[in-house]
Scaffold this active site. Structure first.
Site, PDB file in Angstrom:
ATOM      1  CD  GLU A  29      -7.177  -0.662   1.047  1.00  0.00           C
ATOM      2  OE1 GLU A  29      -6.821  -1.454   1.919  1.00  0.00           O
ATOM      3  OE2 GLU A  29      -7.124   0.422   2.117  1.00  0.00           O
ATOM      4  CB  THR A  72      -5.136   4.602   9.979  1.00  0.00           C
ATOM      5  OG1 THR A  72      -5.315   3.597   8.960  1.00  0.00           O
ATOM      6  CG2 THR A  72      -5.433   3.724  11.166  1.00  0.00           C
ATOM      7  CB  THR A  73      -9.663   1.180   7.984  1.00  0.00           C
ATOM      8  OG1 THR A  73      -9.518   2.216   6.707  1.00  0.00           O
ATOM      9  CG2 THR A  73     -10.788   0.968   8.034  1.00  0.00           C
ATOM     10  CD  GLU A 118      -6.659  -6.054   3.066  1.00  0.00           C
ATOM     11  OE1 GLU A 118      -6.094  -4.987   3.928  1.00  0.00           O
ATOM     12  OE2 GLU A 118      -7.134  -6.125   1.974  1.00  0.00           O
ATOM     13  CG  HIS A 178      -8.150   3.966   1.319  1.00  0.00           C
ATOM     14  ND1 HIS A 178      -8.560   4.116   2.551  1.00  0.00           N
ATOM     15  CD2 HIS A 178      -9.525   4.419   0.634  1.00  0.00           C
ATOM     16  CE1 HIS A 178      -9.740   4.148   2.851  1.00  0.00           C
ATOM     17  NE2 HIS A 178     -10.533   4.902   1.570  1.00  0.00           N
ATOM     18  NE  ARG A 188      -8.177   6.785   4.916  1.00  0.00           N
ATOM     19  CZ  ARG A 188      -9.276   6.744   5.423  1.00  0.00           C
ATOM     20  NH1 ARG A 188     -10.159   7.842   6.170  1.00  0.00           N
ATOM     21  NH2 ARG A 188      -9.041   6.043   6.360  1.00  0.00           N
ATOM     22  CG  ASN A 228      -2.377   1.480   1.478  1.00  0.00           C
ATOM     23  OD1 ASN A 228      -1.320   2.261   0.734  1.00  0.00           O
ATOM     24  ND2 ASN A 228      -3.269   1.037   1.579  1.00  0.00           N
ATOM     25  NE  ARG A 233      -8.094  11.001   6.342  1.00  0.00           N
ATOM     26  CZ  ARG A 233      -8.302  10.311   7.052  1.00  0.00           C
ATOM     27  NH1 ARG A 233      -7.568   9.755   7.555  1.00  0.00           N
ATOM     28  NH2 ARG A 233     -10.132  10.799   7.185  1.00  0.00           N
ATOM     29  CG  HIS A 234      -3.756   8.791   1.759  1.00  0.00           C
ATOM     30  ND1 HIS A 234      -4.308   8.243   1.006  1.00  0.00           N
ATOM     31  CD2 HIS A 234      -4.123   8.648   3.169  1.00  0.00           C
ATOM     32  CE1 HIS A 234      -5.421   7.142   2.035  1.00  0.00           C
ATOM     33  NE2 HIS A 234      -4.745   7.185   3.250  1.00  0.00           N
ATOM     34  CG  HIS A 275      -5.079  -2.075   9.755  1.00  0.00           C
ATOM     35  ND1 HIS A 275      -5.973  -1.112   8.675  1.00  0.00           N
ATOM     36  CD2 HIS A 275      -5.248  -1.757  11.163  1.00  0.00           C
ATOM     37  CE1 HIS A 275      -5.646   0.355   9.189  1.00  0.00           C
ATOM     38  NE2 HIS A 275      -5.501  -0.377  11.052  1.00  0.00           N
ATOM     39  N   GLY A 286       0.715  -1.406   4.067  1.00  0.00           N
ATOM     40  CA  GLY A 286       1.481   0.157   3.421  1.00  0.00           C
ATOM     41  C   GLY A 286       2.007   1.006   4.967  1.00  0.00           C
ATOM     42  CG  HIS A 287       1.162   3.530   9.055  1.00  0.00           C
ATOM     43  ND1 HIS A 287       2.406   3.145   9.904  1.00  0.00           N
ATOM     44  CD2 HIS A 287       1.528   4.948   8.470  1.00  0.00           C
ATOM     45  CE1 HIS A 287       2.625   3.984  10.245  1.00  0.00           C
ATOM     46  NE2 HIS A 287       2.191   5.306   9.629  1.00  0.00           N
ATOM     47  CG  ASP A 331      -3.280   4.598   1.235  1.00  0.00           C
ATOM     48  OD1 ASP A 331      -2.847   4.700  -0.112  1.00  0.00           O
ATOM     49  OD2 ASP A 331      -4.115   4.050   2.011  1.00  0.00           O
ATOM     50  CG  HIS A 332       0.737   6.649   5.267  1.00  0.00           C
ATOM     51  ND1 HIS A 332      -0.304   7.156   5.357  1.00  0.00           N
ATOM     52  CD2 HIS A 332      -0.213   5.257   5.444  1.00  0.00           C
ATOM     53  CE1 HIS A 332      -1.642   6.357   5.882  1.00  0.00           C
ATOM     54  NE2 HIS A 332      -1.311   5.401   5.926  1.00  0.00           N
ATOM     55  NE  ARG A 350       8.743  22.486   1.366  1.00  0.00           N
ATOM     56  CZ  ARG A 350      10.239  22.107   2.187  1.00  0.00           C
ATOM     57  NH1 ARG A 350      10.467  21.534   2.541  1.00  0.00           N
ATOM     58  NH2 ARG A 350      11.059  23.331   1.222  1.00  0.00           N
TER      59      ARG A 350
END
Length: 259
Positions: A76, A106-107, A157, A49, A51, A13, A55-56, A201, A223-224, A15-16, A24
Site C-alpha cells: 500500500e 488510519t486511512t 479495493e 503500508h 507510509r 495486513n 510510522r509503522h 478497512h 489487519g488492525h 502494519d500494526h 518501544r
C-alpha cells in the site's frame, strides 16, 4: 444454471505489528515473522503500508518481506515520487494506491480519483508497466469505479470503513444496511465493467460475513482487527477464525445462488 462464486482470498495486513514494535523501538515484534505466521494460518497474501512518515512499516521491513515471504506482497502506497521509486525497486506482486494524510490515525476514506485523474494516470501506468498489479483504494461509488477503469487500473479495493463504523454504532441500525448496499452495488458494477474487486478497512469477526458473501469480491484485506485479536488469543487463531467465517459466508452465498 448455478454459478459458483470464486475463491475468496484473504490478505493479512501486518502494519500494526510494526506499530507495537515501534512504540518501544528495537526489533520485537517482527512484522516479517508475523507475515510468515499469517501465511501458515491461511493468509493468501500479505499487505503492508509504507507510509511517508514511516510510522509503522519501515523500508527494511519491505526489503525483508520481498526476500523472505512465500506469499504475494501487496504494497500500500501513496501516489508520490518516493513511493513510486520504492515500488519499482522492489517490484512487489501488487501495489494499492491509497490516500494519505500525515495527521490521520488510519486511512480515513477512499482515494480521490475523480479530481486527481490526470495525476494518478502516470502512477498506474508506470507500476503496471513494471509488472506490478495495480489497485486503487476507493469509495464504493459507481462513478469512482468508472474513473478507476478509465485510468487503466485492473483492480479496485472498496473502502468498507463506513459500513463497519455504522455496525459499531448500532448493529441493527438503518445505516448498516444502507452502507452494505453501497458495497454490494459497487462490487456488482466493478464486475460489470471488468474490474477485479477487493474490499477492506475495519472488518471484524462481526462484520466480515456480509462482505465475504458478495460473489464479485475476490479478496479481503484485514489487519488492525486481527493484530488486536492476537493479543487475546494469538495471531494464528485469529486468522484461522477469520478464514473460517469468510469461507462459511461464501459457501452460503454460493448455495443461495444455485438454489
Amino acid at each position: 444454471m448455478s454459478r459458483t462464486a470464486p475463491y475468496l482470498r484473504l490478505g493479512v495486513n501486518i502494519d500494526h505489528v510494526a506499530t507495537i514494535r515501534n512504540a518501544r523501538g528495537g526489533r520485537h515484534p517482527d512484522p516479517v515473522r508475523a507475515a510468515k505466521m499469517a501465511a501458515q494460518a491461511g493468509a493468501d497474501g500479505i499487505t503492508a503500508h509504507l507510509r511517508e512518515d514511516r510510522r509503522h512499516i519501515s523500508d527494511d521491513d519491505i526489503s525483508h518481506l520481498v526476500a523472505e515471504i512465500d506469499r504475494p506482497l501487496n504494497l500500500e502506497m501513496a501516489a508520490t515520487e518516493e513511493m513510486l521509486a520504492i515500488a519499482l525497486r522492489h517490484k512487489p506482486h501488487a501495489a494499492c494506491i491509497v490516500p494519505e494524510k500525515r495527521e490521520e490515525r488510519t486511512t480515513e476514506g477512499g482515494l480521490e480519483v475523480l479530481r486527481s485523474h490526470n495525476r494518478l494516470r502516470r502512477y498506474v501506468s508506470d507500476l503496471g508497466a513494471a509488472g506490478i498489479r495495480v489497485s486503487l483504494f476507493i469509495e464504493p461509488e459507481p462513478k469512482v469505479l468508472d474513473a478507476a477503469k478509465a485510468l487503466g487500473s485492473p483492480v479496485v479495493e472498496l473502502h468498507t470503513g463506513a459500513y463497519c463504523d455504522a455496525f459499531n454504532r448500532d448493529p441493527n441500525g438503518p445505516d448498516v444496511q444502507r452502507e452494505l448496499r453501497r458495497i454490494i452495488d459497487a462490487a456488482a458494477h466493478a464486475a460489470a465493467i471488468g474490474l477485479e474487486c477487493h474490499a477492506g478497512h475495519g472488518l471484524s469477526f462481526d462484520t466480515v460475513g456480509p462482505v465475504a458473501a458478495i460473489p464479485s469480491v475476490v479478496e479481503l484485506n484485514i489487519g488492525h482487527f486481527l493484530v488486536g485479536e492476537a493479543i487475546f488469543g494469538g495471531l494464528d487463531s485469529a486468522i484461522k477464525r477469520m478464514r473460517a467465517l469468510m469461507d462459511k459466508a461464501r459457501a452460503v452465498s454460493a448455495g443461495a445462488q444455485s438454489a
